[in-house]
Design an enzyme around this catalytic site. Structure first.
Site, PDB file in Angstrom:
ATOM      1  N   LYS A  11       0.848  -1.193   0.000  1.00  0.00           N
ATOM      2  CA  LYS A  11       0.000   0.000   0.000  1.00  0.00           C
ATOM      3  C   LYS A  11       0.879   1.237   0.000  1.00  0.00           C
ATOM      4  O   LYS A  11       2.027   1.217   0.458  1.00  0.00           O
ATOM      5  CB  LYS A  11      -0.954  -0.011   1.195  1.00  0.00           C
ATOM      6  CG  LYS A  11      -0.299   0.121   2.571  1.00  0.00           C
ATOM      7  CD  LYS A  11      -0.181   1.533   3.073  1.00  0.00           C
ATOM      8  CE  LYS A  11       0.387   1.560   4.483  1.00  0.00           C
ATOM      9  NZ  LYS A  11       0.702   2.920   4.952  1.00  0.00           N
ATOM     10  N   ASP A 135      -2.604  -0.405  11.935  1.00  0.00           N
ATOM     11  CA  ASP A 135      -2.820  -0.214  10.503  1.00  0.00           C
ATOM     12  C   ASP A 135      -3.105  -1.507   9.761  1.00  0.00           C
ATOM     13  O   ASP A 135      -3.163  -1.528   8.544  1.00  0.00           O
ATOM     14  CB  ASP A 135      -1.634   0.518   9.867  1.00  0.00           C
ATOM     15  CG  ASP A 135      -0.310  -0.189  10.114  1.00  0.00           C
ATOM     16  OD1 ASP A 135      -0.285  -1.132  10.916  1.00  0.00           O
ATOM     17  OD2 ASP A 135       0.699   0.212   9.503  1.00  0.00           O
TER      18      ASP A 135
END
Length: 286
Positions: A11, A135
Site C-alpha cells: 500500500k 494499521d
C-alpha cells in the site's frame, strides 16, 4: 482444504496528515491509502499442531516475535482451532514499513479464515487485525480508502483504477518511531486537504489529486535525507502528476496517468536506485 496461497498487495499513501496525538502517545492520522500491484506471497498449510514460520529471506524472524505468528495465535485462541499451521513467507519487495504496512499479518488472517472455514466477516477480521497492529485493518479492506484515527477507521471511497505509480526506495532505513518523535505539529505549514482529495478521487480527477498530494512527515525526513527530495524532483522532471514520500519513508512515489511517461521515469530511476518498481493501483479487498 489443506493448503492455501494468498498474495498481499503493498500500500501507498496518496496523502498523509497528522491531526493530533493521544494521551498514550499514538498520533491521530487522516490519510488516503491505496493498494498497488506489488505483492508479498503467503503459503499457509495445515499441520497437526503449533505455528511454524519459514521464509526465503534471512532477515525475517521465524519465532514468536514474528507478527504473522501473533496473528495466527490470536485466531487459534479465539476459535479453538485444533490444528496448527505452517506459514511460508515469500517477500518480493524490500522491507519498507511504508509499503508493507501490515500486509502479511492481514494475509494470515484472511488465509486462516478461508483455510479453516471460520466464516469471519470483514469487520471481525479487522477487529482481530487491530489487536495485531493499528494499521492492519486497511490491509483487510485493500482498496482506495480514507483512513483515520491511529489507522483503524477505514472509509472506502471510489476505487482508483489502473493509475500508474513509480515507487523508488533508496538504500536508507528510516525509523518510523524516530520520525514521529521529531514531528512538531505546531510547525507544520502545509497540510493536505484530505476532504478535497476525496472529492477529486470521487470525480476521477486524478491530475488534481496527484498535484495536491502532501505528506506532513516530509517535514522531518526531507531535511535529514536529501536523496528523498532528489527522487521527488526527478519524478516531477519526468512529468509525474505529483510525487510524495509514502508513510514515514524511505519510499517515494510518483503518480502518472500516462503509462509511457511512467515507464520513462521508471527506467531513469533504475540507473540511479536499485529498488524501483512500476505498478498500478489495485482494489482486491474483501
Amino acid at each position: 482444504m489443506e493448503r492455501i496461497e494468498i498474495k498481499c498487495p503493498a500500500k501507498v499513501n496518496l496523502s498523509l496528515d497528522v491531526v493530533g496525538k493521544r494521551d498514550d502517545g499514538y498520533h491521530l492520522l487522516r490519510m488516503i491509502n491505496q493498494s498497488v500491484s506489488l505483492y508479498d506471497y503467503l503459503t499457509i498449510e495445515k499441520i497437526k499442531s503449533g505455528i511454524i514460520i519459514i521464509s526465503d529471506k534471512n532477515d525475517i524472524p521465524l519465532d514468536e516475535s514474528n507478527t504473522c505468528y501473533r496473528a495466527a495465535d490470536l485466531i487459534f485462541k479465539k476459535f479453538g482451532v485444533d490444528y496448527g499451521v505452517k506459514i511460508h513467507l515469500k517477500r518480493i519487495f524490500p522491507t519498507v514499513q511504508a509499503l508493507e504496512g501490515k500486509l502479511r499479518r492481514s494475509g494470515v488472517i484472511k488465509a486462516l479464515n478461508e483455510l479453516y472455514d471460520l466464516k469471519m466477516s470483514k469487520e471481525q477480521m479487522m477487529e482481530i487485525g487491530l489487536k495485531v497492529g493499528a494499521d492492519v485493518p486497511f490491509s483487510i479492506v485493500n482498496r482506495t480508502s480514507l483512513v483515520e484515527g491511529i489507522g483503524e477507521i477505514i472509509s472506502p471511497i471510489e476505487k482508483i483504477e489502473n493509475l500508474h505509480i513509480v515507487i523508488a526506495k533508496p538504500n536508507i532505513n528510516i525509523s518510523t518511531k524516530e520520525v514521529y518523535s521529531k514531528l512538531r505539529l505546531d510547525e507544520i505549514n502545509k497540510r493536505p486537504n484530505i476532504d478535497k482529495m476525496v472529492e477529486y478521487i470521487r470525480n476521477k480527477n486524478y491530475k488534481m489529486m496527484a498535484s495536491n498530494m502532501v505528506n506532513v512527515l516530509e517535514t522531518v525526513t526531507l531535511n535529514e535525507y536529501p536523496i528523498l527530495l532528489e527522487i521527488k524532483n526527478i519524478m516531477m522532471e519526468f512529468e509525474a502528476e505529483g510525487s510524495i514520500m509514502t508513510g514515514s519513508g524511505s519510499a517515494v512515489i510518483g503518480v502518472f496517468e500516462d503509462e509511457e511517461k511512467a515507464k520513462v521515469c521508471y527506467n531513469r530511476l533504475r540507473d540511479y536506485i536499485k529498488d524501483v518498481f512500476l505498478v498500478k493501483t489495485v482494489n482486491e479487498g474483501v
